[in-house]
Write a protein that holds these residues in place. Structure first.
Motif, mmCIF file in Angstrom:
data_model
loop_
_atom_site.group_PDB
_atom_site.id
_atom_site.type_symbol
_atom_site.label_atom_id
_atom_site.label_comp_id
_atom_site.label_asym_id
_atom_site.label_seq_id
_atom_site.Cartn_x
_atom_site.Cartn_y
_atom_site.Cartn_z
ATOM 1 N N GLU A 215 -4.490 -0.645 4.448
ATOM 2 C CA GLU A 215 -4.578 0.103 3.202
ATOM 3 C C GLU A 215 -3.271 -0.030 2.446
ATOM 4 O O GLU A 215 -2.296 -0.600 2.955
ATOM 5 C CB GLU A 215 -4.913 1.568 3.478
ATOM 6 C CG GLU A 215 -4.006 2.244 4.480
ATOM 7 C CD GLU A 215 -4.518 3.627 4.849
ATOM 8 O OE1 GLU A 215 -5.221 4.234 4.042
ATOM 9 O OE2 GLU A 215 -4.192 4.097 5.962
ATOM 10 N N ARG A 216 -3.259 0.505 1.253
ATOM 11 C CA ARG A 216 -2.091 0.292 0.396
ATOM 12 C C ARG A 216 -0.826 0.949 0.920
ATOM 13 O O ARG A 216 0.284 0.597 0.510
ATOM 14 C CB ARG A 216 -2.394 0.802 -1.012
ATOM 15 C CG ARG A 216 -2.793 2.262 -1.085
ATOM 16 C CD ARG A 216 -3.256 2.632 -2.471
ATOM 17 N NE ARG A 216 -3.665 4.025 -2.567
ATOM 18 C CZ ARG A 216 -4.174 4.570 -3.664
ATOM 19 N NH1 ARG A 216 -4.343 3.830 -4.741
ATOM 20 N NH2 ARG A 216 -4.514 5.833 -3.672
ATOM 21 N N THR A 217 -0.968 1.909 1.838
ATOM 22 C CA THR A 217 0.204 2.578 2.397
ATOM 23 C C THR A 217 0.694 1.942 3.696
ATOM 24 O O THR A 217 1.678 2.410 4.271
ATOM 25 C CB THR A 217 -0.107 4.055 2.665
ATOM 26 O OG1 THR A 217 -1.197 4.157 3.599
ATOM 27 C CG2 THR A 217 -0.481 4.784 1.382
ATOM 28 N N THR A 218 0.036 0.880 4.152
ATOM 29 C CA THR A 218 0.420 0.280 5.432
ATOM 30 C C THR A 218 1.858 -0.216 5.407
ATOM 31 O O THR A 218 2.574 -0.135 6.409
ATOM 32 C CB THR A 218 -0.531 -0.879 5.783
ATOM 33 O OG1 THR A 218 -1.866 -0.380 5.896
ATOM 34 C CG2 THR A 218 -0.140 -1.530 7.106
ATOM 35 N N GLY A 219 2.292 -0.750 4.272
ATOM 36 C CA GLY A 219 3.656 -1.254 4.181
ATOM 37 C C GLY A 219 4.699 -0.184 4.420
ATOM 38 O O GLY A 219 5.818 -0.481 4.867
#
Length: 297
Positions: A215-219
């Motif tokens: 998801e976009r918060t994985t980073g």
């Protein structure tokens, strides 16, 4: 006791993945003196490329392409931000500039991912294996095995190759290394490429089961590996491994015993790595394996 063993094994697997990310921080710092705050976005880029390419290329082909593309992107970032490294403040300026790179990459990748959960097509799926009294996800066993091989290969590069010798020489004394004919720019670029490749590899296991997907918060998870690098000493690859194991175990145990630790607040597991970092640095300001700087008197 079984729960403790489950949590400990899960924590070690998580720590192994954090070690891939933390090594990236350490390698770049040793090579160029830069704290690469774009590392999380590079990790997200590697995961995103694996997710979109595993359909046409298969998992292995997509992972290889993602690792290569992320390595090249990291090398391009180094080239983009590079000064000659000799004037005062250059490394600090480049460190700040990585925040801008992180913002640009993260914004574009967030736009592409949106609110979706992307699968990376990994062959482990949600399978689990029973080892005596302990049940562990196959993805975590794979994380331990792959991380061990990757980390062993990195240490072999450090010790057995001309590039590794050049990197260690440059880390000890940049001016002397340059006078000896070492091409510092090439050494730095290869270090950034290696860090990017490790980040892309880590993305696979951070998005694998029991995580729901990429998801976009994985980073942002990469930021939990930053305390691991700091704990070990930013210039110590071995310290990054020890710090990662400590952070992984701490996070897993705190999350597993959250009910008993409710007085510390909900979601304390998310901040536990930073709490451990602060406590250790109060005792060892240079990190667990950091060397004290020499002072001329």
């Amino acid at each position: 006791m079984t729960d403790l063993l489950d949590l400990a094994l899960g924590g070690l697997a998580l720590g192994a993945v954090y070690a891939l990310v933390a090594l990236g921080f350490v390698i770049v710092f040793r090579a160029s003196g830069v704290l690469n705050f774009a590392h999380g976005s590079l990790l997200l880029l590697g995961g995103y490329l694996t997710a979109v390419l595993h359909g046409p290329l298969g998992f292995a082909g997509a992972l290889a392409a993602a690792v290569l593309a992320t390595a090249l992107t990291a090398g391009a970032v180094d080239r983009l931000l590079r000064g000659d490294g000799t004037e005062p403040g250059t490394a600090h300026v480049r460190t700040i500039a990585t925040l801008g790179v992180d913002l640009l990459l993260a914004t574009e990748l967030t736009r592409r991912i949106g609110g979706d959960l992307l699968t990376l097509g990994d062959p482990w799926g949600d399978a689990v294996t029973t080892l005596g009294p302990v049940t562990v996800a196959d993805s975590r066993l794979a994380a331990l095995a792959v991380s061990a091989v990757a980390i062993g290969a990195v240490f072999a590069l450090f010790r057995l190759t001309p590039w590794g010798l050049s990197l260690r020489a440059a880390a000890e004394d940049t001016e002397a290394a340059a006078l000896m004919g070492i091409r510092l720019a090439r050494v730095r670029t290869l270090a950034w490429c290696l860090a990017g490749a490790l980040a892309a590899l880590a993305a696979v296991f951070l998005a694998a089961f029991p995580a729901p997907g990429l998801e976009r918060t994985t980073g942002q998870i990469a930021l939990k590996a930053f305390p691991a690098a700091v704990l070990g000493g930013m210039a110590s690859p071995g310290g990054a491994l020890a710090g990662s194991a400590l952070i992984g175990l701490t996070e897993a145990l705190v999350a597993g015993y959250q009910t008993q630790l409710h007085v510390l607040g909900e979601g304390f597991a998310d901040v536990a790595p930073y709490a451990v970092m602060v406590l250790v640095l109060l005792v060892r300001p240079t990190g667990l394996f950091g060397a004290k700087g020499a002072v001329r008197v």
